[in-house]
Each structure stands twice: as structure tokens, then as C-alpha cells.
Scaffold this active site. Sequence first.
Site, PDB file in Angstrom:
ATOM      1  N   LYS A  43      -3.537   5.317   4.228  1.00  0.00           N
ATOM      2  CA  LYS A  43      -3.055   5.380   2.854  1.00  0.00           C
ATOM      3  C   LYS A  43      -2.991   4.331   2.098  1.00  0.00           C
ATOM      4  O   LYS A  43      -3.078   4.344   0.866  1.00  0.00           O
ATOM      5  CB  LYS A  43      -1.031   5.779   3.485  1.00  0.00           C
TER       6      LYS A  43
ATOM      7  N   ARG B 273       5.300   4.154  16.251  1.00  0.00           N
ATOM      8  CA  ARG B 273       5.600   4.305  14.782  1.00  0.00           C
ATOM      9  C   ARG B 273       5.027   5.815  14.382  1.00  0.00           C
ATOM     10  O   ARG B 273       6.006   7.058  13.002  1.00  0.00           O
ATOM     11  CB  ARG B 273       4.185   3.874  14.168  1.00  0.00           C
TER      12      ARG B 273
ATOM     13  N   ARG C 132      -8.122  -2.119  13.134  1.00  0.00           N
ATOM     14  CA  ARG C 132      -7.682  -2.643  12.259  1.00  0.00           C
ATOM     15  C   ARG C 132      -7.151  -3.505  13.128  1.00  0.00           C
ATOM     16  O   ARG C 132      -7.414  -5.003  12.327  1.00  0.00           O
ATOM     17  CB  ARG C 132      -6.850  -2.161  11.765  1.00  0.00           C
TER      18      ARG C 132
ATOM     19  N   ARG D 135      11.292   8.644   3.383  1.00  0.00           N
ATOM     20  CA  ARG D 135      11.021   8.109   4.981  1.00  0.00           C
ATOM     21  C   ARG D 135      11.755   9.178   5.539  1.00  0.00           C
ATOM     22  O   ARG D 135      11.126   9.585   6.685  1.00  0.00           O
ATOM     23  CB  ARG D 135      11.167   6.970   4.772  1.00  0.00           C
TER      24      ARG D 135
ATOM     25  N   ARG E 169      -3.952  -7.115  13.022  1.00  0.00           N
ATOM     26  CA  ARG E 169      -2.665  -7.637  12.711  1.00  0.00           C
ATOM     27  C   ARG E 169      -1.604  -7.214  13.749  1.00  0.00           C
ATOM     28  O   ARG E 169      -1.928  -6.455  14.686  1.00  0.00           O
ATOM     29  CB  ARG E 169      -2.087  -6.306  12.054  1.00  0.00           C
TER      30      ARG E 169
END
Length: 188
Positions: A13, A144, A127, A88, A133
Site C-alpha cells: 500500500k 495484523r 522487508r 479501519r 522494521r
Amino acid sequence: MNLILFGPPGAGKGTQAALIVDKYKLVHLSTGDLLRHEMSSSTELGKEISEIINSGKLVSDHHVLKMIKIFIENNKKSNGFLFDGFPRNQDQANLLDKLLADLDLKITSVILLEVDKESLRERILSRSQKEGRADDNEETLIKRLEVYFSETEPVIAHYSNKGLVKSIDGVGEINDINQRINSILDLV
């Protein structure tokens, strides 16, 4: 043009939002960025939000909507907005619809990046290695995804019932995915 970009964690996104905003000259409306901006400002709203967050509570939908309204009013001359991180859940979708109607605006399209769970897992782990991260690990991804499927998917149904959702295959090269999105947005 007012867009919402949906997709599970790791769907790309952020990458696609940057490309869309650039091509269509939209204003990127990220609720996370708005919260950080308000907290660093000395506005009354910023002080309220800081107090809420500093006390360990979540910022209410009321405060988020207030921030979004101010942001939209300050960017009236834009070509439109790309909503990121909002809505959300179903309540937020209803509140956003009402706010936009009050401002004589509406969502023109909802882009849904569809990516299978195995591809999401690979992207998140990759990632994690590239960007370091802390929240990019398999355990966090599972949590998530659970939240996404339980809270966000009903929002997709909300906009689907209005004929606004355009599903995009979110697997492949970044530019190929972006071309799929552009082929839909060019018709909006």
C-alpha cells in the site's frame, strides 16, 4: 478523485500510494501522519491528542474525524485525496461517509490490493531483513492479518455494496501492479 487504498499488511500500500499520489496529483491523507503533526503542533486539538496518547489511551474516532476535516478544509484546492489508514472499521467508514457528505465530497473509488498469505509472509520477512522494521516478523504479521480480516474486510464490503471497490492483483513487479491500478483510475 477521492480514493481509499486497502490491502492486508505487506500488500504494498505504501509503495502504491506514493505512485498514485504522484501521478494523479492527490493529497496523501495518512491518519498516522496527521496524528504526529497535531501532537507536534501547539493547537488545542494537538494538545488534546497528546494528552490522550500520553495517558496510554487510543485516540477516539471523534478526534481523528476532526483532524481529517481540518486537513481537507486546508487542502480544498487539491485534485482529491488518497486515504491511508482510515477507515479501519465499519463505524469509521460510516463517519467518513457522513463527513465527506457534509463537505460535499465522496469517495470515488476504493482500490483493494489482493495478495495471498504466502506472498505477504515473504514480503514481510524480506522487508524485515532490508529495512530492519521491528514489527516485521511472522508473529506480528499473523496478528495484523487477524485484525485486518476481522475489522477491515467488513469496510470493504461496505464500499463494495456501493459499487466502489476495484480489486487489483497485488502480486508481481511494482510497476506492473501500478499499471493495473492506473488502468482503473484512468477511467474514474
